[in-house]
Design a protein around this motif. Structure first.
Motif, PDB file in Angstrom:
ATOM      1  N   GLY A 194     -37.529  20.122   1.553  1.00  0.00           N
ATOM      2  CA  GLY A 194     -36.141  20.578   1.571  1.00  0.00           C
ATOM      3  C   GLY A 194     -35.162  19.440   1.802  1.00  0.00           C
ATOM      4  O   GLY A 194     -34.104  19.365   1.155  1.00  0.00           O
ATOM      5  N   GLU A 195     -35.520  18.537   2.730  1.00  0.00           N
ATOM      6  CA  GLU A 195     -34.655  17.376   2.972  1.00  0.00           C
ATOM      7  C   GLU A 195     -34.565  16.491   1.736  1.00  0.00           C
ATOM      8  O   GLU A 195     -33.489  15.965   1.405  1.00  0.00           O
ATOM      9  CB  GLU A 195     -35.212  16.569   4.155  1.00  0.00           C
ATOM     10  CG  GLU A 195     -35.100  17.271   5.502  1.00  0.00           C
ATOM     11  CD  GLU A 195     -33.665  17.380   5.979  1.00  0.00           C
ATOM     12  OE1 GLU A 195     -32.816  16.582   5.523  1.00  0.00           O
ATOM     13  OE2 GLU A 195     -33.372  18.278   6.792  1.00  0.00           O
ATOM     14  N   LEU A 196     -35.688  16.306   1.040  1.00  0.00           N
ATOM     15  CA  LEU A 196     -35.689  15.483  -0.172  1.00  0.00           C
ATOM     16  C   LEU A 196     -34.800  16.088  -1.253  1.00  0.00           C
ATOM     17  O   LEU A 196     -34.001  15.396  -1.896  1.00  0.00           O
ATOM     18  CB  LEU A 196     -37.123  15.323  -0.680  1.00  0.00           C
ATOM     19  CG  LEU A 196     -37.300  14.528  -1.981  1.00  0.00           C
ATOM     20  CD1 LEU A 196     -36.774  13.103  -1.809  1.00  0.00           C
ATOM     21  CD2 LEU A 196     -38.755  14.526  -2.416  1.00  0.00           C
ATOM     22  N   GLN A 197     -34.935  17.388  -1.455  1.00  0.00           N
ATOM     23  CA  GLN A 197     -34.112  18.046  -2.463  1.00  0.00           C
ATOM     24  C   GLN A 197     -32.628  17.996  -2.094  1.00  0.00           C
ATOM     25  O   GLN A 197     -31.771  17.764  -2.953  1.00  0.00           O
ATOM     26  CB  GLN A 197     -34.571  19.493  -2.648  1.00  0.00           C
ATOM     27  CG  GLN A 197     -35.975  19.629  -3.219  1.00  0.00           C
ATOM     28  CD  GLN A 197     -36.427  21.078  -3.294  1.00  0.00           C
ATOM     29  OE1 GLN A 197     -35.634  21.993  -3.139  1.00  0.00           O
ATOM     30  NE2 GLN A 197     -37.718  21.273  -3.535  1.00  0.00           N
ATOM     31  N   ALA A 198     -32.331  18.200  -0.796  1.00  0.00           N
ATOM     32  CA  ALA A 198     -30.934  18.164  -0.359  1.00  0.00           C
ATOM     33  C   ALA A 198     -30.337  16.774  -0.540  1.00  0.00           C
ATOM     34  O   ALA A 198     -29.190  16.628  -0.999  1.00  0.00           O
ATOM     35  CB  ALA A 198     -30.847  18.603   1.100  1.00  0.00           C
ATOM     36  N   SER A 199     -31.112  15.731  -0.177  1.00  0.00           N
ATOM     37  CA  SER A 199     -30.604  14.368  -0.326  1.00  0.00           C
ATOM     38  C   SER A 199     -30.370  14.022  -1.796  1.00  0.00           C
ATOM     39  O   SER A 199     -29.413  13.313  -2.132  1.00  0.00           O
ATOM     40  CB  SER A 199     -31.586  13.376   0.305  1.00  0.00           C
ATOM     41  OG  SER A 199     -32.843  13.414  -0.362  1.00  0.00           O
ATOM     42  N   THR A 200     -31.225  14.506  -2.660  1.00  0.00           N
ATOM     43  CA  THR A 200     -31.042  14.259  -4.089  1.00  0.00           C
ATOM     44  C   THR A 200     -29.753  14.900  -4.601  1.00  0.00           C
ATOM     45  O   THR A 200     -28.973  14.268  -5.329  1.00  0.00           O
ATOM     46  CB  THR A 200     -32.251  14.803  -4.869  1.00  0.00           C
ATOM     47  OG1 THR A 200     -33.447  14.171  -4.398  1.00  0.00           O
ATOM     48  CG2 THR A 200     -32.103  14.530  -6.353  1.00  0.00           C
ATOM     49  N   LYS A 201     -29.541  16.141  -4.205  1.00  0.00           N
ATOM     50  CA  LYS A 201     -28.328  16.832  -4.641  1.00  0.00           C
ATOM     51  C   LYS A 201     -27.071  16.173  -4.060  1.00  0.00           C
ATOM     52  O   LYS A 201     -26.041  16.057  -4.737  1.00  0.00           O
ATOM     53  CB  LYS A 201     -28.393  18.306  -4.230  1.00  0.00           C
ATOM     54  CG  LYS A 201     -29.497  19.090  -4.927  1.00  0.00           C
ATOM     55  CD  LYS A 201     -29.310  19.103  -6.430  1.00  0.00           C
ATOM     56  CE  LYS A 201     -30.393  19.916  -7.126  1.00  0.00           C
ATOM     57  NZ  LYS A 201     -30.238  19.905  -8.604  1.00  0.00           N
ATOM     58  N   LEU A 202     -27.131  15.746  -2.776  1.00  0.00           N
ATOM     59  CA  LEU A 202     -25.981  15.089  -2.168  1.00  0.00           C
ATOM     60  C   LEU A 202     -25.674  13.768  -2.857  1.00  0.00           C
ATOM     61  O   LEU A 202     -24.508  13.392  -3.036  1.00  0.00           O
ATOM     62  CB  LEU A 202     -26.250  14.864  -0.669  1.00  0.00           C
ATOM     63  CG  LEU A 202     -26.220  16.117   0.222  1.00  0.00           C
ATOM     64  CD1 LEU A 202     -26.646  15.777   1.646  1.00  0.00           C
ATOM     65  CD2 LEU A 202     -24.821  16.738   0.231  1.00  0.00           C
ATOM     66  N   SER A 203     -26.731  13.046  -3.229  1.00  0.00           N
ATOM     67  CA  SER A 203     -26.530  11.784  -3.935  1.00  0.00           C
ATOM     68  C   SER A 203     -25.848  12.018  -5.283  1.00  0.00           C
ATOM     69  O   SER A 203     -24.933  11.277  -5.671  1.00  0.00           O
ATOM     70  CB  SER A 203     -27.873  11.079  -4.137  1.00  0.00           C
ATOM     71  OG  SER A 203     -27.726   9.877  -4.867  1.00  0.00           O
ATOM     72  N   GLU A 204     -26.290  13.063  -5.986  1.00  0.00           N
ATOM     73  CA  GLU A 204     -25.661  13.384  -7.267  1.00  0.00           C
ATOM     74  C   GLU A 204     -24.206  13.793  -7.076  1.00  0.00           C
ATOM     75  O   GLU A 204     -23.318  13.400  -7.855  1.00  0.00           O
ATOM     76  CB  GLU A 204     -26.443  14.502  -7.954  1.00  0.00           C
ATOM     77  CG  GLU A 204     -27.859  14.098  -8.365  1.00  0.00           C
ATOM     78  CD  GLU A 204     -28.633  15.279  -8.929  1.00  0.00           C
ATOM     79  OE1 GLU A 204     -28.088  16.404  -8.936  1.00  0.00           O
ATOM     80  OE2 GLU A 204     -29.785  15.068  -9.369  1.00  0.00           O
ATOM     81  N   ALA A 205     -23.935  14.576  -6.025  1.00  0.00           N
ATOM     82  CA  ALA A 205     -22.551  15.000  -5.755  1.00  0.00           C
ATOM     83  C   ALA A 205     -21.672  13.816  -5.395  1.00  0.00           C
ATOM     84  O   ALA A 205     -20.506  13.728  -5.814  1.00  0.00           O
ATOM     85  CB  ALA A 205     -22.547  16.029  -4.624  1.00  0.00           C
ATOM     86  N   ALA A 206     -22.227  12.867  -4.614  1.00  0.00           N
ATOM     87  CA  ALA A 206     -21.454  11.684  -4.238  1.00  0.00           C
ATOM     88  C   ALA A 206     -21.101  10.851  -5.457  1.00  0.00           C
ATOM     89  O   ALA A 206     -19.986  10.313  -5.561  1.00  0.00           O
ATOM     90  CB  ALA A 206     -22.242  10.859  -3.223  1.00  0.00           C
ATOM     91  N   ASP A 207     -22.041  10.718  -6.384  1.00  0.00           N
ATOM     92  CA  ASP A 207     -21.772   9.963  -7.600  1.00  0.00           C
ATOM     93  C   ASP A 207     -20.653  10.608  -8.415  1.00  0.00           C
ATOM     94  O   ASP A 207     -19.784   9.919  -8.972  1.00  0.00           O
ATOM     95  CB  ASP A 207     -23.041   9.857  -8.450  1.00  0.00           C
ATOM     96  CG  ASP A 207     -24.105   8.992  -7.787  1.00  0.00           C
ATOM     97  OD1 ASP A 207     -23.746   8.179  -6.915  1.00  0.00           O
ATOM     98  OD2 ASP A 207     -25.310   9.156  -8.138  1.00  0.00           O
ATOM     99  N   ILE A 208     -20.678  11.940  -8.492  1.00  0.00           N
ATOM    100  CA  ILE A 208     -19.632  12.648  -9.251  1.00  0.00           C
ATOM    101  C   ILE A 208     -18.278  12.489  -8.589  1.00  0.00           C
ATOM    102  O   ILE A 208     -17.256  12.230  -9.238  1.00  0.00           O
ATOM    103  CB  ILE A 208     -20.013  14.134  -9.392  1.00  0.00           C
ATOM    104  CG1 ILE A 208     -21.282  14.280 -10.237  1.00  0.00           C
ATOM    105  CG2 ILE A 208     -18.865  14.927 -10.006  1.00  0.00           C
ATOM    106  CD1 ILE A 208     -21.814  15.695 -10.305  1.00  0.00           C
TER     107      ILE A 208
END
Length: 254
Positions: A194-208
């Motif tokens: 869950g932490e891995l998936q959340a960090s991936t999504k947050l990274s994508e959101a930060a890039d956007i």
């Protein structure tokens, strides 16, 4: 008629009854009679009325219904050297009365002894976890082995069920600890995923958001709106964001 005569008639009738019952048999629908003539196999008769030749033919009854046999508790050493006590139940029936009488002295006792030895040998090839979790597969294997070995006796083994697998108290505690550790491991793995998936999504959101400064400002404003409803919180808003907002509003006004 004297009493002696009456007594003689009764004795004669009794002897006649015994004589007739020795060669007149009635077999039920689920019974068969294996007939021997002068010690040699003659034929299988029944159901219904069966007439035998006195002093020449003899008959042994065989029941064709499914028989149920409890296999006594057996001491089994599993493949991982754990001592267990296992019992089972076997369902079987006679499909060839001739073989059941001629090929084995006592087919019920023979089947029972064979079931005990087969149970010990088969379960001894498996670990304790397999005995507990793969019971259906073990039941099927036991049935096939017993059915193959009793086929020459005219016996059909229809089902074998392992009833209980008992272990001592210390081993039960060890298994409980192992199960608890396994549950903790799975919980940690799920949490890490869950932490891995959340960090991936947050990274994508930060890039956007990094590609659109206006989106960052709207995100700040949305956050400010959400927390402003609670008056117990002190809100610290970055001065640079305020400056950018003011500059933007001034530019739009001019």
């Amino acid at each position: 008629m004297s009493e002696l005569t009456i007594l003689s008639i009764l004795i004669l009738l009794f002897i006649t009854f015994l004589f007739l019952s020795s060669f007149i048999k009635i077999l039920k629908e689920y019974e068969r009679g294996v007939v021997f003539m002068l010690g040699r196999f003659y034929r299988v008769k029944g159901p219904g009325l069966v007439i035998l030749i006195p002093f020449i033919q003899t008959m042994t009854r065989i029941e064709l219904r499914t028989l149920v046999m409890d296999v006594p508790t057996q001491d089994v050493i599993s493949k991982d050297n754990i001592s267990t006590k296992v019992n089972a139940v076997v369902y079987f029936k006679v499909i060839d009365p001739e073989k059941a009488i001629i090929q084995v002295a006592n087919f019920i006792e023979a089947t029972g002894q064979l079931a005990q030895t087969t149970l010990r040998s088969v379960l001894g090839e498996h670990e304790l976890d397999e005995m507990l979790s793969q019971r259906e597969q073990l039941n099927t294997r036991l049935r096939k082995i017993l059915d193959e070995q009793t086929d020459c006796w005219g016996i059909k083994v229809t089902q074998v069920e392992i009833k209980d697998v008992d272990i001592d108290e210390s081993m039960r505690r060890a298994i409980a600890k192992q199960a608890e550790a396994e549950r903790d491991r799975r919980a940690k793995v799920i949490h890490a995923d869950g932490e891995l998936q959340a960090s991936t999504k947050l990274s994508e959101a930060a890039d956007i958001l990094a590609k659109s400064p206006g989106a960052i400002q709207l995100r700040y404003l949305d956050t400010l709106s959400n927390i402003s409803s609670d008056k117990s919180h002190t809100i610290v808003f970055p001065i640079d964001i305020l400056t950018k907002l003011l500059d933007k509003n001034t530019g739009e006004t001019s």
